[in-house]
Scaffold this motif. Structure first.
Motif, mmCIF file in Angstrom:
data_model
loop_
_atom_site.group_PDB
_atom_site.id
_atom_site.type_symbol
_atom_site.label_atom_id
_atom_site.label_comp_id
_atom_site.label_asym_id
_atom_site.label_seq_id
_atom_site.Cartn_x
_atom_site.Cartn_y
_atom_site.Cartn_z
ATOM 1 N N LEU A 1 0.515 -1.370 0.426
ATOM 2 C CA LEU A 1 0.349 -0.421 0.044
ATOM 3 C C LEU A 1 0.445 0.911 0.544
ATOM 4 O O LEU A 1 0.796 2.508 -0.568
ATOM 5 C CB LEU A 1 -0.251 0.204 1.276
ATOM 6 C CG LEU A 1 -1.947 1.135 1.717
ATOM 7 C CD1 LEU A 1 -2.911 0.867 0.179
ATOM 8 C CD2 LEU A 1 -2.795 0.839 2.992
ATOM 9 N N HIS A 2 1.701 1.553 0.911
ATOM 10 C CA HIS A 2 2.906 1.951 1.248
ATOM 11 C C HIS A 2 3.480 2.951 -0.597
ATOM 12 O O HIS A 2 3.866 3.666 -0.587
ATOM 13 C CB HIS A 2 3.924 2.135 2.102
ATOM 14 C CG HIS A 2 2.749 2.350 3.267
ATOM 15 N ND1 HIS A 2 1.833 3.279 3.824
ATOM 16 C CD2 HIS A 2 2.866 1.827 4.579
ATOM 17 C CE1 HIS A 2 1.721 3.651 4.889
ATOM 18 N NE2 HIS A 2 1.937 2.416 5.615
ATOM 19 N N SER A 3 3.818 1.242 -1.113
ATOM 20 C CA SER A 3 4.826 1.814 -2.360
ATOM 21 C C SER A 3 4.218 1.894 -3.610
ATOM 22 O O SER A 3 4.757 2.156 -4.454
ATOM 23 C CB SER A 3 5.330 0.171 -2.265
ATOM 24 O OG SER A 3 4.845 -0.668 -2.395
ATOM 25 N N ASN A 4 3.105 2.059 -2.674
ATOM 26 C CA ASN A 4 2.344 2.559 -4.870
ATOM 27 C C ASN A 4 1.816 3.439 -4.266
ATOM 28 O O ASN A 4 0.980 4.377 -3.787
ATOM 29 C CB ASN A 4 0.302 1.652 -4.658
ATOM 30 C CG ASN A 4 -0.038 1.660 -5.634
ATOM 31 O OD1 ASN A 4 -0.073 2.452 -6.170
ATOM 32 N ND2 ASN A 4 -1.159 1.067 -5.506
ATOM 33 N N SER A 5 2.354 4.436 -4.553
ATOM 34 C CA SER A 5 3.156 6.103 -5.494
ATOM 35 C C SER A 5 1.278 6.363 -6.197
ATOM 36 O O SER A 5 0.855 7.226 -6.083
ATOM 37 C CB SER A 5 3.487 6.461 -5.934
ATOM 38 O OG SER A 5 4.107 6.478 -7.037
ATOM 39 N N LYS A 6 0.750 5.377 -6.998
ATOM 40 C CA LYS A 6 -0.432 5.471 -7.674
ATOM 41 C C LYS A 6 -2.014 5.844 -7.280
ATOM 42 O O LYS A 6 -2.371 6.925 -7.346
ATOM 43 C CB LYS A 6 -0.111 5.238 -9.179
ATOM 44 C CG LYS A 6 -1.092 5.155 -10.387
ATOM 45 C CD LYS A 6 -1.637 3.656 -11.320
ATOM 46 C CE LYS A 6 -2.892 4.424 -12.246
ATOM 47 N NZ LYS A 6 -3.935 4.687 -11.710
ATOM 48 N N ALA A 7 -1.561 4.917 -6.067
ATOM 49 C CA ALA A 7 -2.936 4.994 -5.024
ATOM 50 C C ALA A 7 -2.736 5.842 -4.455
ATOM 51 O O ALA A 7 -4.408 6.429 -4.517
ATOM 52 C CB ALA A 7 -2.896 3.553 -4.199
ATOM 53 N N GLN A 8 -1.946 6.129 -3.938
ATOM 54 C CA GLN A 8 -1.417 6.931 -2.869
ATOM 55 C C GLN A 8 -1.846 8.713 -3.860
ATOM 56 O O GLN A 8 -2.894 9.228 -2.981
ATOM 57 C CB GLN A 8 0.013 7.804 -2.299
ATOM 58 C CG GLN A 8 0.334 6.692 -1.616
ATOM 59 C CD GLN A 8 -0.815 6.294 -0.635
ATOM 60 O OE1 GLN A 8 -1.193 7.046 0.152
ATOM 61 N NE2 GLN A 8 -1.093 5.000 0.046
ATOM 62 N N LYS A 9 -1.360 8.754 -4.957
ATOM 63 C CA LYS A 9 -1.925 9.569 -5.646
ATOM 64 C C LYS A 9 -3.716 9.904 -6.273
ATOM 65 O O LYS A 9 -4.249 10.986 -5.690
ATOM 66 C CB LYS A 9 -0.815 10.267 -7.056
ATOM 67 C CG LYS A 9 -1.532 11.321 -7.876
ATOM 68 C CD LYS A 9 -0.359 11.374 -8.790
ATOM 69 C CE LYS A 9 -0.246 13.203 -9.507
ATOM 70 N NZ LYS A 9 -2.344 14.044 -9.402
ATOM 71 N N ASP A 10 -3.733 8.648 -6.289
ATOM 72 C CA ASP A 10 -5.458 9.249 -6.343
ATOM 73 C C ASP A 10 -6.068 8.969 -5.739
ATOM 74 O O ASP A 10 -7.423 9.873 -5.522
ATOM 75 C CB ASP A 10 -5.859 7.728 -7.625
ATOM 76 C CG ASP A 10 -4.901 7.681 -9.186
ATOM 77 O OD1 ASP A 10 -4.774 8.654 -9.430
ATOM 78 O OD2 ASP A 10 -4.828 5.898 -8.932
ATOM 79 N N LEU A 11 -5.813 8.864 -4.596
ATOM 80 C CA LEU A 11 -6.669 8.979 -2.635
ATOM 81 C C LEU A 11 -6.242 10.500 -3.089
ATOM 82 O O LEU A 11 -8.016 10.826 -2.675
ATOM 83 C CB LEU A 11 -5.464 8.023 -2.111
ATOM 84 C CG LEU A 11 -6.540 8.494 -0.449
ATOM 85 C CD1 LEU A 11 -8.091 7.889 -0.912
ATOM 86 C CD2 LEU A 11 -5.788 7.484 0.741
ATOM 87 N N SER A 12 -5.350 10.893 -2.895
ATOM 88 C CA SER A 12 -5.347 12.287 -2.844
ATOM 89 C C SER A 12 -5.786 13.321 -3.782
ATOM 90 O O SER A 12 -6.645 14.371 -3.424
ATOM 91 C CB SER A 12 -3.335 12.630 -2.814
ATOM 92 O OG SER A 12 -4.569 13.985 -3.079
ATOM 93 N N ASP A 13 -6.041 12.600 -4.976
ATOM 94 C CA ASP A 13 -7.001 13.668 -6.261
ATOM 95 C C ASP A 13 -8.593 12.700 -5.798
ATOM 96 O O ASP A 13 -9.281 13.933 -5.783
ATOM 97 C CB ASP A 13 -6.428 12.864 -6.997
ATOM 98 C CG ASP A 13 -4.978 13.399 -7.714
ATOM 99 O OD1 ASP A 13 -4.401 13.915 -7.578
ATOM 100 O OD2 ASP A 13 -4.820 12.998 -8.762
ATOM 101 N N ARG A 14 -8.594 12.057 -5.188
ATOM 102 C CA ARG A 14 -10.310 11.967 -4.547
ATOM 103 C C ARG A 14 -10.380 12.711 -3.723
ATOM 104 O O ARG A 14 -11.765 13.250 -3.358
ATOM 105 C CB ARG A 14 -10.406 10.514 -4.864
ATOM 106 C CG ARG A 14 -10.500 9.672 -5.950
ATOM 107 C CD ARG A 14 -10.716 7.982 -6.024
ATOM 108 N NE ARG A 14 -11.913 7.822 -4.652
ATOM 109 C CZ ARG A 14 -11.724 6.473 -4.470
ATOM 110 N NH1 ARG A 14 -10.781 5.836 -4.420
ATOM 111 N NH2 ARG A 14 -13.035 6.033 -3.568
#
Length: 196
Positions: free
Chosen positions: A130-143
């Motif tokens: 979860l922490h290594s997935n920067s795309k998911a983190q960015k998507d979450l931030s965008d949402r």
């Protein structure tokens, strides 16, 4: 039949013994996972074709290799060939496990069940994906940002609508308008009231 796969063994290379099937590393490595219908059909069709090929006389069967486990070096060679053919970036076979974990965590935030599916001893290991997935983190931030902006816009509009309704009601109560003008103000009020 139940759309499940049970993991109760592991292929391993042991010095002096070669490639063997042995018990999984930990207690949590023993697990039963659900598979989707497409994979179930693929495996079932493959299994039936292999049973037919070997006259229905199969004790142990390997998805890669048939009645004998495929050698790790042979598997690596074939994997390399298909990677080149597909023109994909370089990765090892264990990369499929990482991709699977990352995809699951992109689809759901259910770290507990993803951890169980992967056979991890603790959820902290799963959280690495979860922490290594920067795309998911960015998507979450965008949402989150989109939701905040939506709230701001919604609240701004609601404030505007409330103010308009208040002003219109105040104007209706004044005695300075004739009947036609009051009817017009009422029409405007009713229109504003209907708008979400």
């Amino acid at each position: 039949i139940e759309s499940t796969i049970t993991i109760d063994s592991s292929a391993s290379k042991v010095v002096g013994r070669g490639q063997i099937v042995k018990a999984p590393k930990t207690k949590n490595s023993y697990r039963t996972i659900y598979i989707h219908e497409t994979l179930k059909k693929e495996l079932l069709n493959y299994y039936i074709s292999e049973k037919t090929k070997y006259n229905y006389n199969i004790k142990n069967h390997f998805v890669f290799g048939g009645i004998k486990m495929i050698g790790f070096s042979t598997l690596d060679r074939r994997f390399k060939k298909y990677k080149e053919k597909a023109k994909v970036s370089d990765m090892n076979l264990h990369g499929f496990r990482h991709s699977h974990a990352t995809m699951l965590l992109e689809l759901t935030n259910d770290i507990y069940n993803v951890s169980k599916r992967l056979g991890h001893d603790n959820m902290e290991t799963t959280e690495i994906y979860l922490h290594s997935n920067s795309k998911a983190q960015k998507d979450l931030s965008d949402r989150i940002e989109a939701e905040i902006q939506n709230i701001i816009i919604t609240n701004s509009f609601k404030t505007l609508k409330d103010n308009l309704q208040k002003i219109l009601l105040q104007e209706i109560t004044k005695n300075m308008y004739n009947n036609n003008e009051i009817n017009s103000i009422m029409s405007i009020y009713e229109y504003v009231n209907k708008v979400m």
